[in-house]
Design a protein around this motif. Sequence first.
Motif, short mmCIF file in Angstrom:
data_model
loop_
_atom_site.label_atom_id
_atom_site.label_comp_id
_atom_site.label_asym_id
_atom_site.label_seq_id
_atom_site.Cartn_x
_atom_site.Cartn_y
_atom_site.Cartn_z
N ARG A 217 7.75 0.82 -17.13
CA ARG A 217 6.60 -0.06 -17.15
C ARG A 217 6.95 -1.43 -16.58
O ARG A 217 6.67 -2.45 -17.16
CB ARG A 217 6.10 -0.23 -18.59
N GLN A 218 7.56 -1.46 -15.41
CA GLN A 218 7.94 -2.71 -14.80
C GLN A 218 6.69 -3.45 -14.34
O GLN A 218 5.82 -2.89 -13.68
CB GLN A 218 8.87 -2.47 -13.61
N ALA A 219 6.60 -4.73 -14.69
CA ALA A 219 5.44 -5.53 -14.32
C ALA A 219 5.50 -5.87 -12.84
O ALA A 219 6.56 -6.16 -12.29
CB ALA A 219 5.38 -6.79 -15.17
N LEU A 220 4.34 -5.86 -12.19
CA LEU A 220 4.28 -6.12 -10.76
C LEU A 220 4.51 -7.58 -10.43
O LEU A 220 5.27 -7.91 -9.51
CB LEU A 220 2.92 -5.67 -10.22
N LEU A 221 3.85 -8.48 -11.16
CA LEU A 221 3.84 -9.89 -10.75
C LEU A 221 5.22 -10.53 -10.69
O LEU A 221 5.54 -11.21 -9.69
CB LEU A 221 2.91 -10.69 -11.68
N PRO A 222 6.09 -10.36 -11.69
CA PRO A 222 7.42 -10.97 -11.58
C PRO A 222 8.20 -10.47 -10.37
O PRO A 222 8.90 -11.25 -9.71
CB PRO A 222 8.10 -10.57 -12.89
N VAL A 223 8.08 -9.19 -10.07
CA VAL A 223 8.78 -8.64 -8.90
C VAL A 223 8.20 -9.22 -7.62
O VAL A 223 8.93 -9.63 -6.71
CB VAL A 223 8.69 -7.10 -8.89
N LEU A 224 6.89 -9.27 -7.54
CA LEU A 224 6.24 -9.77 -6.33
C LEU A 224 6.56 -11.24 -6.09
O LEU A 224 6.81 -11.65 -4.94
CB LEU A 224 4.72 -9.58 -6.44
N LEU A 225 6.56 -12.05 -7.13
CA LEU A 225 6.83 -13.48 -6.96
C LEU A 225 8.24 -13.74 -6.43
O LEU A 225 8.48 -14.76 -5.78
CB LEU A 225 6.62 -14.22 -8.28
N ARG A 226 9.17 -12.82 -6.70
CA ARG A 226 10.52 -12.96 -6.17
C ARG A 226 10.65 -12.38 -4.76
O ARG A 226 11.65 -12.65 -4.08
CB ARG A 226 11.53 -12.25 -7.09
N ASP A 227 9.67 -11.61 -4.35
CA ASP A 227 9.74 -10.93 -3.05
C ASP A 227 9.00 -11.76 -2.00
O ASP A 227 7.86 -11.46 -1.62
CB ASP A 227 9.12 -9.53 -3.18
N ARG A 228 9.65 -12.80 -1.51
CA ARG A 228 9.01 -13.70 -0.56
C ARG A 228 8.70 -13.01 0.77
O ARG A 228 7.73 -13.37 1.44
CB ARG A 228 9.89 -14.93 -0.33
N LEU A 229 9.49 -12.02 1.13
CA LEU A 229 9.22 -11.31 2.38
C LEU A 229 7.93 -10.50 2.28
O LEU A 229 7.14 -10.46 3.23
CB LEU A 229 10.40 -10.40 2.70
N MET A 230 7.71 -9.87 1.15
CA MET A 230 6.46 -9.13 0.94
C MET A 230 5.27 -10.07 0.99
O MET A 230 4.24 -9.78 1.61
CB MET A 230 6.51 -8.39 -0.41
N ILE A 231 5.40 -11.23 0.36
CA ILE A 231 4.31 -12.21 0.36
C ILE A 231 4.02 -12.69 1.78
O ILE A 231 2.86 -12.81 2.19
CB ILE A 231 4.66 -13.39 -0.56
N ALA A 232 5.07 -12.96 2.56
CA ALA A 232 4.88 -13.42 3.93
C ALA A 232 4.22 -12.35 4.78
O ALA A 232 3.32 -12.63 5.59
CB ALA A 232 6.22 -13.83 4.54
N MET A 233 4.65 -11.08 4.61
CA MET A 233 4.03 -10.00 5.36
C MET A 233 2.55 -9.84 4.98
O MET A 233 1.70 -9.58 5.84
CB MET A 233 4.78 -8.70 5.09
N MET A 234 2.25 -9.99 3.72
CA MET A 234 0.85 -9.91 3.29
C MET A 234 0.02 -11.02 3.92
O MET A 234 -1.09 -10.79 4.40
CB MET A 234 0.77 -9.98 1.77
N ALA A 235 0.56 -12.24 3.97
CA ALA A 235 -0.18 -13.37 4.55
C ALA A 235 -0.48 -13.13 6.03
O ALA A 235 -1.60 -13.38 6.50
CB ALA A 235 0.61 -14.65 4.36
N ILE A 236 0.52 -12.66 6.77
CA ILE A 236 0.31 -12.39 8.19
C ILE A 236 -0.75 -11.31 8.39
O ILE A 236 -1.63 -11.42 9.26
CB ILE A 236 1.64 -11.98 8.87
N HIS A 237 -0.70 -10.28 7.58
CA HIS A 237 -1.65 -9.18 7.76
C HIS A 237 -3.05 -9.56 7.27
O HIS A 237 -4.04 -9.02 7.79
CB HIS A 237 -1.13 -7.92 7.07
N VAL A 238 -3.16 -10.47 6.32
CA VAL A 238 -4.49 -10.99 5.99
C VAL A 238 -5.10 -11.67 7.22
O VAL A 238 -6.28 -11.47 7.54
CB VAL A 238 -4.42 -11.96 4.80
N GLY A 239 -4.30 -12.48 7.90
CA GLY A 239 -4.78 -13.13 9.11
C GLY A 239 -5.17 -12.12 10.18
O GLY A 239 -6.21 -12.25 10.85
N TYR A 240 -4.33 -11.10 10.35
CA TYR A 240 -4.63 -10.08 11.36
C TYR A 240 -5.93 -9.34 11.04
O TYR A 240 -6.80 -9.17 11.90
CB TYR A 240 -3.47 -9.08 11.45
#
Length: 421
Positions: A217-240
């Motif tokens: 039952r690993q929580a998503l948010l703590p993992v995501l907040l540490r994953d800056r590469l995933m966040i950056a990829m999401m931001a670029i693809h939102v723009g796309y």
Amino acid sequence: MREPSVVAMTTSSTINPAATAIPSQPRLGLPKLVWALAATHFVGRAGGVVRSFLVLYLTQAQHLSPATAGAVVAAVGLGDIGSQLLGGWLGDRIGRRNTMLVGFVGAAVALAALGSADSMPEIWAAAVGVGLTIELFRPAGSAAVADLPAQQRIRAFGLLYWAANLGFSVATVTAGILAKYGYGLLFWINVVASLAAALIVWRLVPETRPAGSMRTRQALLPVLLRDRLMIAMMAIHVGYFTLFLQTFTTLPLLMTADGLGPATYGAVLALNGIAIVVLQPLAVRLLAGRNAYAVSAVSMLLVGVGAALGAISHGTAGFAGSVVIWTLGQIGIAVRFGDTFADLAPAELRGRYMGLASTTWSIGAVIGPLAGTALLDLAGPTVLGSVCAIGGIALFAAQRALAPALRRRTAAQDEPGPSVR
């Protein structure tokens, strides 16, 4: 796109009883799971005749202004955002198969409600309901493919994308012809298609969720907040996706203003699906072994150029040329989109990571129609075209800047870890 055979995979997966009757031998290098998912994608998209014509239905049948129609389309996109997150969460909780069933059946109900809605409150509520359900299958289906061995994923995601666009090309041509008999017919075709896709899932799609995922039952948010590469990829693809998806709202308005009717719009838009059906299998072979991040950067630039050309075009040939150009960029993105995000996902969060990846599409589906129609209405097609061109250049630069970090991440994941005895 991973790849032991499904026979091996199912020994460590939670198998739905309906799946046990389905042989798991690979077919053309892919398991039957993938072919069943491809069938749902084709049926769902071939019958998905409402969304591409929704802005015309709202402006012509419901007599809404272009800006209001764009806002309703954005409301569908707003529901999409919730559906991607909910679909990923449900896929990890109740299973990939059950989530897809909920999505397809729910979409049939929501589409029937939208087609029969008469007042603005009913239209808004039904639009959000359509968005919340019609893409619920996407993260669950992506997670099912991501559950496969890595060497199968590119081909599996490619087959799903190809099947969806084959269906899309069928939908745009038939919808453009059938629209003359009334938009209500399009809604009922879409309802039947959603129920047919649900039937395919119920009869042919096995469960692939890893057996231990419910216990972890690993929580998503703590993992995501540490994953800056995933966040950056999401931001670029939102723009796309914002840049890409605004074309589906502004293109029919631009063509209508140029004196072209729904049938012509349907034929021009069908070029998108036809080009993907013809070129995407070739693109998988040509681009799969190349630098994925350079491919993505150039593809985003092509989408910006194609969208800009469409904004300033006149006549069928000009609009058709713009569609072909941004379709080439769309194909380049699609070849590696699912596989790239699957490689970023921890196994126990795979459904939710794929849901987050799909959410970039949904956020673009909200911002794109709002920004595109507003910019077209307030500033005109020339300004819209300039913004699209600048957006493509900016996305190209951002993706190129992120490439070194992505290469380091991939290299680190490819390094063998310590042996476990």
